[in-house]
Design an enzyme around this catalytic site. Structure first.
Site, PDB file in Angstrom:
ATOM      1  N   ASP B  15       0.851  -1.203   0.000  1.00 50.91           N
ATOM      2  CA  ASP B  15       0.000   0.000   0.000  1.00 50.91           C
ATOM      3  C   ASP B  15       0.884   1.250   0.000  1.00 50.91           C
ATOM      4  O   ASP B  15       0.537   2.276  -0.591  1.00 50.91           O
ATOM      5  CB  ASP B  15      -0.922  -0.004   1.228  1.00 50.91           C
ATOM      6  CG  ASP B  15      -2.312   0.527   0.911  1.00 50.91           C
ATOM      7  OD1 ASP B  15      -2.412   1.430   0.075  1.00 50.91           O
ATOM      8  OD2 ASP B  15      -3.291   0.045   1.503  1.00 50.91           O
ATOM      9  N   HIS B  18       1.883   3.322  -3.253  1.00 52.72           N
ATOM     10  CA  HIS B  18       1.139   4.483  -3.757  1.00 52.72           C
ATOM     11  C   HIS B  18       1.834   5.781  -3.343  1.00 52.72           C
ATOM     12  O   HIS B  18       2.049   6.677  -4.164  1.00 52.72           O
ATOM     13  CB  HIS B  18      -0.298   4.497  -3.213  1.00 52.72           C
ATOM     14  CG  HIS B  18      -1.147   3.392  -3.721  1.00 52.72           C
ATOM     15  ND1 HIS B  18      -1.530   3.284  -5.037  1.00 52.72           N
ATOM     16  CD2 HIS B  18      -1.705   2.322  -3.096  1.00 52.72           C
ATOM     17  CE1 HIS B  18      -2.283   2.210  -5.203  1.00 52.72           C
ATOM     18  NE2 HIS B  18      -2.400   1.601  -4.034  1.00 52.72           N
ATOM     19  N   HIS B 195      -8.809  -4.236   7.082  1.00 48.40           N
ATOM     20  CA  HIS B 195      -7.783  -3.354   6.509  1.00 48.40           C
ATOM     21  C   HIS B 195      -8.326  -1.935   6.552  1.00 48.40           C
ATOM     22  O   HIS B 195      -9.352  -1.643   5.933  1.00 48.40           O
ATOM     23  CB  HIS B 195      -7.510  -3.807   5.058  1.00 48.40           C
ATOM     24  CG  HIS B 195      -6.600  -2.926   4.262  1.00 48.40           C
ATOM     25  ND1 HIS B 195      -5.270  -3.249   4.031  1.00 48.40           N
ATOM     26  CD2 HIS B 195      -6.807  -1.745   3.637  1.00 48.40           C
ATOM     27  CE1 HIS B 195      -4.710  -2.293   3.286  1.00 48.40           C
ATOM     28  NE2 HIS B 195      -5.626  -1.375   3.029  1.00 48.40           N
ATOM     29  N   HIS B 197      -8.088   2.454   6.491  1.00 48.16           N
ATOM     30  CA  HIS B 197      -7.423   3.692   6.060  1.00 48.16           C
ATOM     31  C   HIS B 197      -7.863   4.841   6.957  1.00 48.16           C
ATOM     32  O   HIS B 197      -8.918   4.776   7.595  1.00 48.16           O
ATOM     33  CB  HIS B 197      -7.702   3.979   4.581  1.00 48.16           C
ATOM     34  CG  HIS B 197      -6.801   3.202   3.676  1.00 48.16           C
ATOM     35  ND1 HIS B 197      -5.566   3.659   3.287  1.00 48.16           N
ATOM     36  CD2 HIS B 197      -6.934   1.968   3.132  1.00 48.16           C
ATOM     37  CE1 HIS B 197      -4.981   2.757   2.519  1.00 48.16           C
ATOM     38  NE2 HIS B 197      -5.792   1.720   2.401  1.00 48.16           N
ATOM     39  N   TYR B 286     -13.966   6.750  -4.643  1.00 45.69           N
ATOM     40  CA  TYR B 286     -12.634   6.304  -5.070  1.00 45.69           C
ATOM     41  C   TYR B 286     -11.683   7.482  -5.222  1.00 45.69           C
ATOM     42  O   TYR B 286     -12.079   8.538  -5.719  1.00 45.69           O
ATOM     43  CB  TYR B 286     -12.730   5.651  -6.454  1.00 45.69           C
ATOM     44  CG  TYR B 286     -13.220   4.249  -6.416  1.00 45.69           C
ATOM     45  CD1 TYR B 286     -12.332   3.189  -6.540  1.00 45.69           C
ATOM     46  CD2 TYR B 286     -14.567   3.986  -6.249  1.00 45.69           C
ATOM     47  CE1 TYR B 286     -12.794   1.886  -6.508  1.00 45.69           C
ATOM     48  CE2 TYR B 286     -15.027   2.681  -6.227  1.00 45.69           C
ATOM     49  CZ  TYR B 286     -14.133   1.634  -6.361  1.00 45.69           C
ATOM     50  OH  TYR B 286     -14.587   0.359  -6.325  1.00 45.69           O
TER      51      TYR B 286
END
Lengths: 342, 342
Positions: B15, B18, B195, B197, B286
């Site tokens: 991750d 990115h 998971h 964010h 997104y």
């Protein structure tokens, strides 16, 4: 505006002073104050990071006199009001008088969580001056819930209108915030506040827990600008609490604008959870210990984190820096001790 | 090690790609992998940010071929095992075969939360290859709990050993995580993962909520290095979960060392909650929408945040970028509409 679920108190221009190394300019304060006022924040704080009178060799000299900054901020206020922080022992009653002349309408009298009694005369004066008067119990994780309630009741008895659970080291976890706010709600009749730091990445979750347990004053800082890992991020707080269908009274886009177009441009570096700020939250010690601990660790050739953890267990408080060397010596002794023969 | 409460899967090297603009070097991967292994992390992921085969004009070209990075990481592993991510449509079964030759021992097959059915053949292959095989339901906030359970059951039926609730946009709040993990625990017999964010500053609180609801696989990233506002911060996770008396199996000081002495030194900038990442979490869209939305907002002279909020309400998914202009046009129409005469 009248039916907001709670008051969001923005502390960018006070707690943020630590991250700015006390170098706020009038222009920065003006733009930030204007943005906060326009976004609908009712109270925001302007003072040296360590409160009124904090500008000193010990706590860091302010670039611009805080009274000028308070005046500058007050001049931008439509509905918003300027708050100041006063830590008895650092600031004095004279400083508070001056702050009121400069335009302050609210004060938070801050003491260590076990020392509310030093604030009596300041609370009395603040009420006499007609200020919105708040008690601020710092390092709240260090006291038992019983002790916290006892100290909060002292603030209430002196005349404070709100009392805060202040998680200075960012050491509390959400269930611990819930327990503390709930106990205060049950035992006091004044309003309860919460001030969170992000050392364990829990500032936002703790603030939500506080609100859900009945806190009606919550602190935040734009872009999280503040001591240690920074504060609960004001604009995130607005977004999350709106998602939870609370009425924040603050306009999300406008608060995002001042965070990103004003504060992000002058902050010296982003707030993040670094190794030392994490250890502060984990061990629950004062940030002022960090430098001494590093020195002691080098001298005794041990891991400074072991010292911090031990100090946390001992509930060492500011001023007890001598303890650091004693703790370091004990760790060394244990580490190199020869096991007794069987 | 055998009685850890859960597995912490570190995704810094996937991750984090990115945030690194896919420019990880072998040396960075080697040092990070070594540190993770020494700290006692059992699984960590190495792939392009968008999974195996992600290196492309569309998703960003990798500086170093991911197979070389997987090999480099695998060479550092004592007890730890290298995981890879595979998004069907971006990566292929050939990529997975190659990754296994390079040393991968675990794979996570990732699909949009409503599209688990595209993963059947990949899950089958992964099991045939003897990999620890995990299903990864991305943008999990976009599905109802019933839908999420249905899709997770598909993964289970294909042979996945663990299925993840993946909060790709950082849009979930702790009570929503609790509901989702609880439902999956009740309805499935395989293990459940989470998971997180940090777009709403809730990654850590959500991860704790997941563990408390029974998740046994949780993801983190050192210094939070990852897409958007970054991930749950691995070293913070270790500290918080230790404070909560879980057995993480990971050494706090060693994981802090790799975070601060290795990762902090190569990350291009600290991870923080910016205006655009906050809006992603708030609206639940997104990240790939951001650029198009900005363009559309300029063209129609409206606030791009209004477009994001509207897209979130519509539950628009990747590939539906055309919608953005339609939404922008509708907002403009409403904004400038003349009120009908009474």
């Amino acid at each position: 505006m009248t039916n907001r679920s709670f008051e969001i108190v923005d502390v960018t221009l006070r707690d943020g002073s630590h991250s700015m190394r006390h170098a706020f300019t009038k222009e920065q304060v003006r733009e930030t104050a204007r943005g906060l006022d326009k976004a609908g924040v009712n109270y925001f704080e302007v003072s040296h990071g360590d409160g009124l009178g904090g500008s000193s060799m010990q706590y860091g000299l302010s670039k611009v006199n805080e009274l000028e900054l308070i005046e500058t901020a007050a001049a931008e206020c439509g509905q918003a009001k300027v708050s100041v922080l006063l830590i008895p022992g650092i600031g004095t009653k004279y400083d508070l008088n001056d702050a009121v002349k400069a335009g302050a309408k609210m004060v938070r009298i801050a003491t260590h969580v076990t020392e509310a009694d030093v604030a009596k005369q300041h609370i009395t004066l603040a009420r006499e001056l007609g200020l919105k008067t708040i008690g601020f119990l710092m390092m709240a994780h260090m006291a038992s819930i019983e002790k916290l309630v006892e100290q909060a009741k002292l603030f209430e008895s002196y005349g404070a209108e709100v009392v805060y659970v202040t998680d200075s080291a960012g050491a509390l976890l959400p269930h611990e915030v819930t327990e503390r706010i709930t106990a205060l709600k049950n035992e006091l009749s004044i309003e309860i506040g919460f001030h969170g730091h992000n050392n364990l990445s829990m500032a936002m979750a703790n603030t939500l827990a506080a609100v859900q347990a009945g806190a009606t004053y919550i602190d935040g800082s734009l872009r999280a600008l503040g001591a240690g890992s920074g504060n609960t991020q004001t604009e995130v707080m607005v977004a999350v609490l709106e998602k939870m269908e609370y009425n924040t009274g603050v306009d999300l886009y406008k608060i995002l604008d001042v965070a990103n177009d004003v504060v992000a441009k002058y902050m010296p570096r982003p707030q993040e959870v670094t190794g030392s700020s994490l250890m502060m939250g984990y061990s629950g010690v004062y940030s002022s210990f960090l430098l001494h601990t590093e020195k002691a660790a080098k001298r005794f050739n041990i891991d400074e984190r072991d010292i911090l953890v031990e100090l946390g267990k001992m509930k060492a408080v500011g001023g007890q820096e001598d303890l650091i060397y004693e703790v370091a010596a004990n760790i060394t002794k244990k580490k190199f001790a020869v096991a007794p023969k069987p």
